[in-house]
Design a protein around this motif. Structure first.
Motif, PDB file in Angstrom:
ATOM      1  N   ASP A  36      43.981  54.049  47.381  1.00 26.52           N
ATOM      2  CA  ASP A  36      44.355  52.828  46.660  1.00 26.52           C
ATOM      3  C   ASP A  36      43.190  51.853  46.683  1.00 26.52           C
ATOM      4  OD1 ASP A  36      44.588  52.307  49.392  1.00 26.52           O
ATOM      5  OD2 ASP A  36      46.419  51.135  49.186  1.00 26.52           O
ATOM      6  N   TYR A  37      43.128  51.030  45.661  1.00 24.68           N
ATOM      7  CA  TYR A  37      42.013  50.092  45.533  1.00 24.68           C
ATOM      8  C   TYR A  37      42.446  48.921  44.663  1.00 24.68           C
ATOM      9  CZ  TYR A  37      41.485  52.615  41.115  1.00 24.68           C
ATOM     10  OH  TYR A  37      41.723  53.199  39.903  1.00 24.68           O
ATOM     11  N   PRO A  38      41.753  47.792  44.795  1.00 21.83           N
ATOM     12  CA  PRO A  38      42.090  46.637  43.959  1.00 21.83           C
ATOM     13  C   PRO A  38      41.875  46.971  42.477  1.00 21.83           C
ATOM     14  CG  PRO A  38      40.680  45.978  45.794  1.00 21.83           C
ATOM     15  CD  PRO A  38      40.707  47.477  45.772  1.00 21.83           C
ATOM     16  N   PHE A 186      49.607  60.761  51.956  1.00 15.57           N
ATOM     17  CA  PHE A 186      48.840  60.164  53.034  1.00 15.57           C
ATOM     18  C   PHE A 186      47.737  59.316  52.433  1.00 15.57           C
ATOM     19  CE2 PHE A 186      50.558  64.198  54.446  1.00 15.57           C
ATOM     20  CZ  PHE A 186      51.164  63.857  55.644  1.00 15.57           C
ATOM     21  N   LYS A 187      47.383  58.251  53.103  1.00 11.21           N
ATOM     22  CA  LYS A 187      46.233  57.463  52.648  1.00 11.21           C
ATOM     23  C   LYS A 187      44.982  58.294  52.895  1.00 11.21           C
ATOM     24  CE  LYS A 187      46.033  53.086  52.513  1.00 11.21           C
ATOM     25  NZ  LYS A 187      46.271  51.721  52.184  1.00 11.21           N
ATOM     26  N   LEU A 188      44.124  58.364  51.882  1.00  7.91           N
ATOM     27  CA  LEU A 188      42.910  59.162  52.013  1.00  7.91           C
ATOM     28  C   LEU A 188      41.974  58.575  53.060  1.00  7.91           C
ATOM     29  CD1 LEU A 188      41.348  61.622  50.918  1.00  7.91           C
ATOM     30  CD2 LEU A 188      40.219  60.029  49.341  1.00  7.91           C
ATOM     31  N   VAL A 189      41.729  57.285  52.961  1.00 11.66           N
ATOM     32  CA  VAL A 189      40.943  56.561  53.956  1.00 11.66           C
ATOM     33  C   VAL A 189      41.605  55.218  54.192  1.00 11.66           C
ATOM     34  CG1 VAL A 189      38.726  57.670  53.450  1.00 11.66           C
ATOM     35  CG2 VAL A 189      39.345  55.586  52.266  1.00 11.66           C
ATOM     36  N   ALA A 190      41.456  54.695  55.388  1.00 15.45           N
ATOM     37  CA  ALA A 190      42.115  53.415  55.721  1.00 15.45           C
ATOM     38  C   ALA A 190      41.388  52.253  55.089  1.00 15.45           C
ATOM     39  CB  ALA A 190      42.161  53.241  57.222  1.00 15.45           C
TER      40      ALA A 190
END
Length: 190
Positions: A36-38, A186-190
């Motif tokens: 996820d990203y802005p 799952f989140k790929l990276v925190a």
């Protein structure tokens, strides 16, 4: 270094890790991951996807990666079914609300799962990167598609690049629109 740049710099190593590619540590869950990203960083993420597609084969020779843009997939699907020109004309005549209602069934996740499967060419690829979520909204709801891909993807990892937030329980497209609960990624990276 911005928070996004820091996170993007972790993606290549994560995608080529044995853990992600073999499904280790998933506890019998499916290998779906979300980055996820802005939403305002969409262009930077698109550039990074191009970088990834170029560097993944160098970092992990033999890894067969497929990038699927959901917007392009939906447009191709509508065109193949001779619905694209009709949809554009109907939107012009009757409005976007009518168009969304008319395309609700042809673009439902249950019907798009086989389309996605064909776009992926599953037997010939090991890892799938998915983008275009913001562009295809509101024609396609992310949680609906993901819920219908469990049986399609089997043991192959899928990484969804998501313009919004994912808290491990729900997706918030553009960080404001709730896209129902989706807790199987799952989140790929925190």
């Amino acid at each position: 270094m911005s928070a996004l740049t820091h996170r993007l710099n972790q993606v290549l190593d994560r995608l080529t890790s044995d853990e992600l590619l073999s499904g280790k540590g998933l506890g019998n869950e499916i290998g779906f991951y979300i980055f996820d990203y802005p939403p305002e960083d969409e262009l930077a993420v698109r550039e990074h996807l191009t970088f990834l597609m170029e560097h993944l084969p160098k970092k992990r020779p033999g890894l067969r990666t497929k990038h699927v843009n959901l917007f392009d997939m939906v447009l191709s699907h509508l065109q193949e079914r001779n619905l694209l020109d009709k949809a554009i004309e109907q939107a012009r005549k009757k409005g976007d609300g009518f168009l969304l209602k008319a395309l609700e069934m042809p673009l439902h996740g249950t019907r798009l799962a086989p389309v996605f499967e064909r776009a992926c060419d599953l037997p010939n690829h090991d890892l799938f990167l998915v983008s275009g979520v913001g562009s295809v909204y509101p024609l396609l709801r992310t949680h609906t598609l993901l819920n219908n891909l469990h049986h399609v993807m089997r043991d192959k990892p899928l990484v969804l690049f998501f313009p919004g937030t994912y808290d491990g329980q729900s997706l918030r497209l553009f960080s404001s629109l709730i896209d129902n609960n989706y807790y199987r990624a799952f989140k790929l990276v925190a």
